[in-house]
Design an enzyme around this catalytic site. Structure first.
Site, PDB file in Angstrom:
ATOM      1  N   SER A 160       0.838  -1.208   0.000  1.00  0.00           N
ATOM      2  CA  SER A 160       0.000   0.000   0.000  1.00  0.00           C
ATOM      3  C   SER A 160       0.872   1.257   0.000  1.00  0.00           C
ATOM      4  O   SER A 160       1.799   1.359  -0.788  1.00  0.00           O
ATOM      5  CB  SER A 160      -0.966  -0.040   1.196  1.00  0.00           C
ATOM      6  N   ARG A 229     -12.373   7.196   8.707  1.00  0.00           N
ATOM      7  CA  ARG A 229     -12.028   5.782   8.621  1.00  0.00           C
ATOM      8  C   ARG A 229     -13.056   5.017   7.775  1.00  0.00           C
ATOM      9  O   ARG A 229     -12.705   4.154   6.966  1.00  0.00           O
ATOM     10  CB  ARG A 229     -11.941   5.188  10.020  1.00  0.00           C
ATOM     11  N   ASP A 324      -9.027  -4.510  -6.226  1.00  0.00           N
ATOM     12  CA  ASP A 324      -8.569  -3.276  -5.584  1.00  0.00           C
ATOM     13  C   ASP A 324      -9.120  -2.074  -6.339  1.00  0.00           C
ATOM     14  O   ASP A 324      -8.853  -1.906  -7.523  1.00  0.00           O
ATOM     15  CB  ASP A 324      -7.030  -3.241  -5.586  1.00  0.00           C
ATOM     16  N   HIS A 357      -8.302  -3.653  -1.786  1.00  0.00           N
ATOM     17  CA  HIS A 357      -6.989  -3.136  -1.407  1.00  0.00           C
ATOM     18  C   HIS A 357      -6.464  -3.790  -0.135  1.00  0.00           C
ATOM     19  O   HIS A 357      -5.255  -3.934   0.036  1.00  0.00           O
ATOM     20  CB  HIS A 357      -7.090  -1.610  -1.228  1.00  0.00           C
ATOM     21  N   ASP A 358      -7.346  -4.175   0.759  1.00  0.00           N
ATOM     22  CA  ASP A 358      -6.946  -4.790   2.034  1.00  0.00           C
ATOM     23  C   ASP A 358      -6.555  -6.255   1.924  1.00  0.00           C
ATOM     24  O   ASP A 358      -6.198  -6.869   2.944  1.00  0.00           O
ATOM     25  CB  ASP A 358      -8.100  -4.690   3.049  1.00  0.00           C
TER      26      ASP A 358
END
Lengths: 376, 376
Positions: A160, A229, A324, A357-358
C-alpha cells in the site's frame, strides 16, 4: 542522494530474536520539501537474527495506519498486523531472515510526528510539524537499517502506502536494496484515491473538535476520525465482498438515534472504525494522508523510466489484486511495465481475491507463497 | 394495490406544450410503512401535448436530487437536468409524446417533504416527517398521472433512484404501464451503495448545525452537506474519467487553510458540490437517501421472479453502464435476467462510457438512440 553513516544514540543493546525498540536521533534531518526536524525518534521491531555478514536483512514498510508491530513477540504478545507472514517457516522466514519493521515518520506509535511533544515548546507539534513526504519516511527507515550496520538489504517490502515509501527508499538509496516487493501500490495515487483521501481529511478538519489541530487528548475529533475511517473502508474493501457478507441485511436492533445504524454494513463500519479512532492521532493522519497524495516518482527525474533505471536491484516484484479499487490493478500493471522499460528484472503477480486493497492484510495465505518464493 | 381515481384540487387549467405546476391534494395518504400525510403538494412539469386518446403519456421519474425541471420551458428557460433528451425530435419526442416529470415526494422543489411547513404546527416537518419509501414517491407520481385522466402510461422512465421508484410504481399499479425503461438501476442497492449513502447521511448528521434536524434557513449544515455531496461524487463518477481529467495535477493557487484544496480533483469536487449545497435541503436528503436504501422488491412478494411476473407491460428496457460503481453493471444484468425469468419482454443495453453512474446525465447522446428506439 547517498546514505552516510551517522552516529545515532541507539538504546538497543543486542540483536535479539525479537525486539521492540526506538532509535533516538539527536541529529536533525532536512525533510524532502525543505522543512527541518532537529531530532527524531523512530520506533521499530525486529524478528529473527542478523547474520554475521549482515546480508539477511528485510525491511518491511507499512501502510498509513499500522505500527511497527507486524508480528507478536516476547515483549508484545498481541497479534501483529502481518502476524502470519512473519515467523519460522513463514514467507518472511525468521530462521533465515532478520526482519525490521519501522513505524512511519509522522505516525504516532513511538516515532516522531505531529502528535509528539516538541522539546522546546513542551507542546505537541500539531500543524507546526514540517511538510511530510514519503521520501522522509524512507530516510528515517534507512537510518534504522544503517544503525544495524546493514549496507545492503536483502529485500525491501512495501504494501500500500509502504510501496511509495519503498520506491522513495530505492530512489534515494539506489545501491542499498537487493530485492523489492511492491504490494498493491503504484507510481503515484490515481485521481480518485487523492479525492477519497481528501474527503477523509475534510471529515477530520470539519470536526469542530479538531480546532485547527489544537485539540487536547480529552477532546479529540473522534466524530470526524470515525467518518474518515469509514470513507477509507469503502475504498479498502471491494463491493463484491460486502455484497456477499452483508447484502441489504438489517441489524437486529435498530439504532435509536435519527438516521443511525440500521444496516449490517453500517454496523460493520461502526465496529471496525472504533479501534482506529481510539488509537490513531488525527493530525498524524492528516500529514501522512497528504504525504501519500503528493508522492510522485517524477519528483526524482524527468521520466518514470529514466528515474527507475537508476535503482540497482536484483529483482522487483509487483503484486496487484483484481478487486482493488483504491490502487487498481491497471496501476500495478503500469508500474510493472515501467520498471521493465527501465531494465529492471520484474515479476508481476496478480492475486485473485475479492478483498480489495486490504487483501494483503486479510488474505495473507494468497500472498505468502509468491512473496516467499521471491525472497528465496 | 389498485389505483383509485381521486378528487384532486389541481390548479392546472389546460394542458399546454410546456407547463410548471403543482398538484395540491387535500386528501391524506397512508405511506408504505404506515405513516400518514394529511395533505401534500407535488410539483411537476410537462412538455408536449396529451393526445385525445390519452395514450401518449411518458412519466419520467428522477434520481435523488433533481427537480421536475428536466427541460427548459417558456416558464423556466434554465437548462433542465435532461435538457437534450426532451423536445421535438429528441428521444422523448414532444411532437409525439406528452412528457411528465415529477419532483419526488420528500424532496424540496415544490413537493411536500421534511422541509415543507406543516400546516398545523407552522414549522417545517423536519424529523416529524413520516418514514419514506420509494413506494410513496411512486404513489404520489401516480396521482399526477391520474390527474390528467391517463389510465395507462405509454412509458415509464426511471434513471438511478428513479429506477427503484419506477419498479415500485409498476409493482403497485401493475396494469398502468406500457413500457418501462430502467436506467442505471437495480433490484435494490448493493451493500457498498448502502455504505456510501450511510456515510453521506453521517456527514450531514455529524454537522453540529444539523441540530437533530432543527436547523434554521440561516444556519444550515452546509459543511456536512458539502462533504456528503463529495462522497457521493466519488461513487457517481468513474476513476478512469477523473484520472484522465485530473491525474495528480495541482491547483494554480494553493488554499491558505490547513489541508485545504491543493489538487485539481479537490477543486472540482469543491465547485461541483456548491450548487447542491446551496439548493438541496439536508433533512430531505436524509429521508430520500434512506428511502432508497430500504427499497427492495422483495417487500412486494416472496421471490423477485414471482413479484416481477405480476407487472403487465409490453416491454422493459434495462440500461447499464460499464464504469458504474454505485449500481454496477452486474446489478443491471441481474435485473434483466430476473425480469426475463418473470416472462417480461426484456431489452438489455450496455452503454460503453467512462462517466460511471452519472453517464445518463452527461452522455445523453449515448442514451438517446436506445431510449428513442425503445419508446417508438
Amino acid at each position: 542522494m547517498q546514505a552516510t553513516a551517522l552516529q545515532e544514540t541507539n538504546n538497543r543493546a543486542t540483536v535479539t530474536p525479537s525486539s521492540r525498540d526506538v532509535l533516538r536521533s539527536e541529529h536533525g534531518i532536512t525533510l524532502f520539501r525543505g522543512g527541518q526536524l532537529q531530532r527524531f525518534d523512530v520506533a521499530y521491531e525486529t524478528w529473527g537474527t542478523l547474520s554475521p555478514a549482515k546480508d539477511n536483512c528485510i525491511l518491511l514498510l507499512t501502510g498509513l495506519s499500522p505500527s511497527a508491530h507486524a508480528k507478536s513477540s516476547h515483549q508484545d504478545a498481541t497479534r501483529g498486523w502481518w502476524e502470519k507472514m512473519i515467523g519460522p517457516g513463514c514467507a518472511l522466514d525468521t530462521t533465515r531472515f532478520f526482519v525490521i519493521c519501522v513505524n512511519n515518520l509522522g505516525s504516532c506509535f513511538g516515532t516522531t510526528g505531529p502528535a509528539s511533544v516538541h522539546r522546546e515548546s513542551g507542546r505537541p507539534y500539531g500543524l507546526d510539524f514540517p511538510e511530510l513526504s514519503m521520501e522522509d519516511l524512507a530516510q528515517v527507515a534507512h537510518r534504522v537499517v544503517l544503525s544495524f550496520g546493514v549496507d545492503r538489504l536483502h529485500a525491501l517490502l512495501g504494501p500500500s502506502m509502504g510501496g511509495f515509501t519503498a520506491l522513495a527508499y530505492a530512489l534515494q538509496f539506489p545501491d542499498t536494496v537487493g530485492r523489492i516487493s511492491l504490494i498493491s501500490s503504484a507510481l503515484r495515487p490515481q485521481a480518485r484515491a487523492i479525492a477519497v483521501h481528501s474527503l477523509q481529511r475534510e471529515a477530520i478538519t470539519n470536526d469542530p473538535a479538531w480546532c485547527n489541530g489544537l485539540y487536547t487528548p480529552e477532546h479529540r475529533p473522534t466524530v470526524g476520525m470515525r467518518l474518515a475511517r469509514k470513507i477509507g473502508m469503502t475504498s479498502y474493501r471491494s463491493a463484491a465482498e460486502w455484497e456477499h457478507r452483508f447484502g441489504n441485511s438489517r441489524t437486529e436492533f435498530k439504532s435509536t438515534s435519527a438516521f443511525g445504524v440500521e444496516f449490517q454494513v453500517e454496523a460493520y463500519l461502526e465496529a471496525t472504525s472504533k479501534r482506529f479512532v481510539d488509537n490513531f492521532d488525527p493530525n498524524c493522519y492528516l500529514y501522512l494522508s497528504r504525504a501519500m497524495d503528493i508522492f510522485d516518482i517524477l519528483s526524482h527525474g524527468a521520466t518514470a523510466v529514466s528515474t527507475l533505471a537508476g535503482i540497482k536491484t536484483k529483482a522487483i516484484q509487483v503484486i496487484g489484486v483484481e478487486s482493488d479499487n483504491l490502487f487498481p490493478l491497471h496501476q500495478q500493471n503500469q508500474l510493472a511495465e515501467t520498471l521493465e522499460e527501465a531494465d529492471q528484472a520484474v515479476q508481476f503477480v496478480v492475486i485473485d481475491s475479492d478483498k480489495g486493497h486490504d487483501a494483503f492484510l486479510v488474505e495473507t495465505d494468497r500472498f505468502a507463497p509468491v512473496i516467499s518464493e521471491f525472497l528465496s
